[in-house]
Design an enzyme around this catalytic site. Structure first.
Site, short mmCIF file in Angstrom:
data_model
loop_
_atom_site.label_atom_id
_atom_site.label_comp_id
_atom_site.label_asym_id
_atom_site.label_seq_id
_atom_site.Cartn_x
_atom_site.Cartn_y
_atom_site.Cartn_z
N ASP A 156 -10.40 -8.20 8.08
CA ASP A 156 -12.23 -8.49 7.58
C ASP A 156 -12.93 -9.77 7.79
O ASP A 156 -13.83 -9.38 8.49
CB ASP A 156 -12.73 -7.93 6.44
CG ASP A 156 -12.57 -6.17 6.45
OD1 ASP A 156 -12.63 -5.82 7.49
OD2 ASP A 156 -13.29 -5.47 5.31
N LYS A 188 3.63 -15.27 2.03
CA LYS A 188 2.81 -16.19 1.07
C LYS A 188 4.94 -16.61 0.58
O LYS A 188 5.64 -15.82 -0.15
CB LYS A 188 2.43 -15.52 0.15
CG LYS A 188 1.80 -16.25 -1.60
CD LYS A 188 1.08 -17.19 -0.89
CE LYS A 188 0.40 -18.14 -2.71
NZ LYS A 188 -0.01 -18.68 -2.30
N ASP A 232 -3.42 -17.73 1.53
CA ASP A 232 -4.35 -18.44 1.03
C ASP A 232 -5.10 -20.14 1.99
O ASP A 232 -6.41 -20.03 2.26
CB ASP A 232 -4.21 -19.49 -0.37
CG ASP A 232 -2.89 -20.10 -0.01
OD1 ASP A 232 -1.67 -19.21 0.40
OD2 ASP A 232 -2.42 -20.86 -0.79
N TYR A 285 0.87 -1.21 -0.28
CA TYR A 285 -0.33 0.24 0.27
C TYR A 285 0.95 1.11 -0.16
O TYR A 285 0.55 2.48 -0.53
CB TYR A 285 -0.85 -0.17 1.07
CG TYR A 285 -1.95 -1.38 0.91
CD1 TYR A 285 -2.10 -1.68 -0.50
CD2 TYR A 285 -2.84 -1.18 2.32
CE1 TYR A 285 -3.24 -2.91 0.34
CE2 TYR A 285 -3.77 -2.16 2.54
CZ TYR A 285 -3.94 -3.12 0.88
OH TYR A 285 -4.81 -4.03 1.35
N ASP A 326 -5.06 -6.84 6.12
CA ASP A 326 -6.47 -5.93 5.66
C ASP A 326 -7.00 -7.05 5.27
O ASP A 326 -8.35 -7.23 6.18
CB ASP A 326 -5.65 -5.17 4.49
CG ASP A 326 -6.92 -3.83 4.23
OD1 ASP A 326 -8.05 -4.32 4.85
OD2 ASP A 326 -7.00 -3.21 3.17
#
Ligand code: NAD
Length: 358
Positions: A248, A188, A220, A141, A244
């Protein structure tokens, strides 16, 4: 001890819920022999109305001098169409000016509300209590973004340095030490070089924390495990983008948005511990503002996080949590968590009931 708390009530239901958070801290002070002094500062839409800016410098200065910040929520339709200025800019501004690089989001489902979870009872069990620690100021980001000259290619760059990884992992190890002692590092590392650096740094730190059970999981797989068997997790620590998305996903497991707390921490010491910003994850809910309808529990649990993470007051934090449980046990509910057979109460009464249980 005396604590100086800046409250940034903000817009919509922000003032409704912050008022109840203050009431709870006052009661904790009375019971445990502390004193909480509150100083209200402007941010968001109310700050735009008063000063033309979403985050006045005076607010930042006051927060920097405080022992911690309690924030309600900002934003609302009144300020949606202003040119060049949005209330939500206040949140990013506060995070960056206060140096808050770690975001802590518990996904907590109280036994009394288990039916609110979208997961089947045989998976979710009676309760759920996990914590996601998300890196907040680095990664993709904040990396270099770009477009090719012809506009048909684009890139966003993920970059992390060892010190950036170390400081957020430290928050993860500390949080695990205060909870059930398990830390899952999510990355990852089979594909990304930044993830391989995260793992290297985490492995070195794990060797210094033999008391913590440290595990590694690909993002994942983590997304699947959160649905398949969320109870395996205690603390998850991960990068900005993975955090992020996963936070959620995890918050949905807990059912109601009115119950979910959060904390943002940096490494700026206050005279009483670590300066942090504590806020419910919900927004300003303009549809129910100022009508005594908002659920104040997310804010009250954010106050418990302040006691735990900024001031290391574990018994006080536990007392707030247990008080919330006892009030739910007695069957009191705000409208958002109401179900047949329970008793509906307003924002103020819910705050008063919880305070009375401390
Ligand atoms: P929201 O979280 O404000 O509301 C979503 C729904 O949940 C609404 O129906 C609302 O009534 C309900 N709800 C939220 N909190 C509740 C509570 N404590 N008790 C009972 N019900 C509750 O999200 P939204 O409607 O998308 O956004 C409204 C405004 O809030 C927008 O301006 C948005 O930008 C802003 N916002 C601010 C923050 C923040 O300050 N951290 C976060 C998200 C959204």
């Amino acid at each position: 001890m005396d604590f100086h708390i800046v409250t940034v009530s903000g817009d919509g239901i922000g003032p409704d819920v912050v008022e109840q958070g203050k009431r709870i801290l006052d009661k904790v002070g009375e019971k445990f022999g502390h004193s909480f002094q509150f100083e209200e500062q402007l941010a968001g839409g109310v700050a735009i109305d008063a000063t033309g800016e979403p985050l006045p410098e005076q607010t930042v200065e006051a927060c920097l001098k405080s022992d911690s910040v309690l924030l309600g929520a900002v934003g609302g339709p009144k300020w949606d169409n202003l040119p060049n200025v949005r209330p939500e800019q206040a949140l990013l501004g506060l995070r960056s000016r206060l140096g808050l690089f770690a975001n802590l989001r518990p996904a907590e489902l109280f036994a009394q509300l288990a039916a609110a979870s979208p997961l089947k009872p045989e998976i979710i069990g009676h309760e759920l209590d996990l914590l996601i620690v998300r890196e907040l100021t680095g990664g993709i980001y904040f990396g270099e973004h770009g477009r090719s000259a012809d506009g048909h290619a684009a890139w966003d760059t993920e970059a992390y340095s060892t010190p950036e990884i170390e400081r957020v992992l430290r928050v993860g190890f500390d949080a695990a030490a205060k909870r059930r002692g398990k830390l899952t590092v999510v990355d990852k590392a089979n594909i990304l070089e930044t993830s391989r650096l995260w793992r290297e740094v985490a492995r070195a730190m794990a060797a210094e924390h033999p008391d913590i059970q440290c595990e590694y999981l690909y993002v994942d797989n983590c997304a699947m495990q959160l649905i398949r068997d969320p109870k395996q997790f205690d603390v998850i620590v991960t990068s900005n983008m993975f955090g992020d998305i996963l936070s959620d996903e995890a918050s949905m497991l807990a059912g109601s948005i009115g119950m979910l707390a959060s904390a943002s921490l940096g490494d700026r010491a206050s005279s009483k511990g670590i300066l942090g910003m504590y806020e419910p994850i919900h927004g300003s809910a303009p549809d129910i503002a100022d009508q005594d309808l908002a659920n104040p529990i997310a804010t009250i649990l954010s106050c418990a996080m302040m006691l735990r993470y900024s001031f290391d007051l574990q018994a006080e934090a536990d007392a707030v949590r247990s008080a919330v449980e006892r009030v739910l046990d007695k069957g009191y509910r705000t409208g958002d968590i109401y179900s047949e057979g329970t008793q509906k109460v307003g924002t103020k009464e819910m705050g008063a009931l919880i305070a009375a249980e401390i």
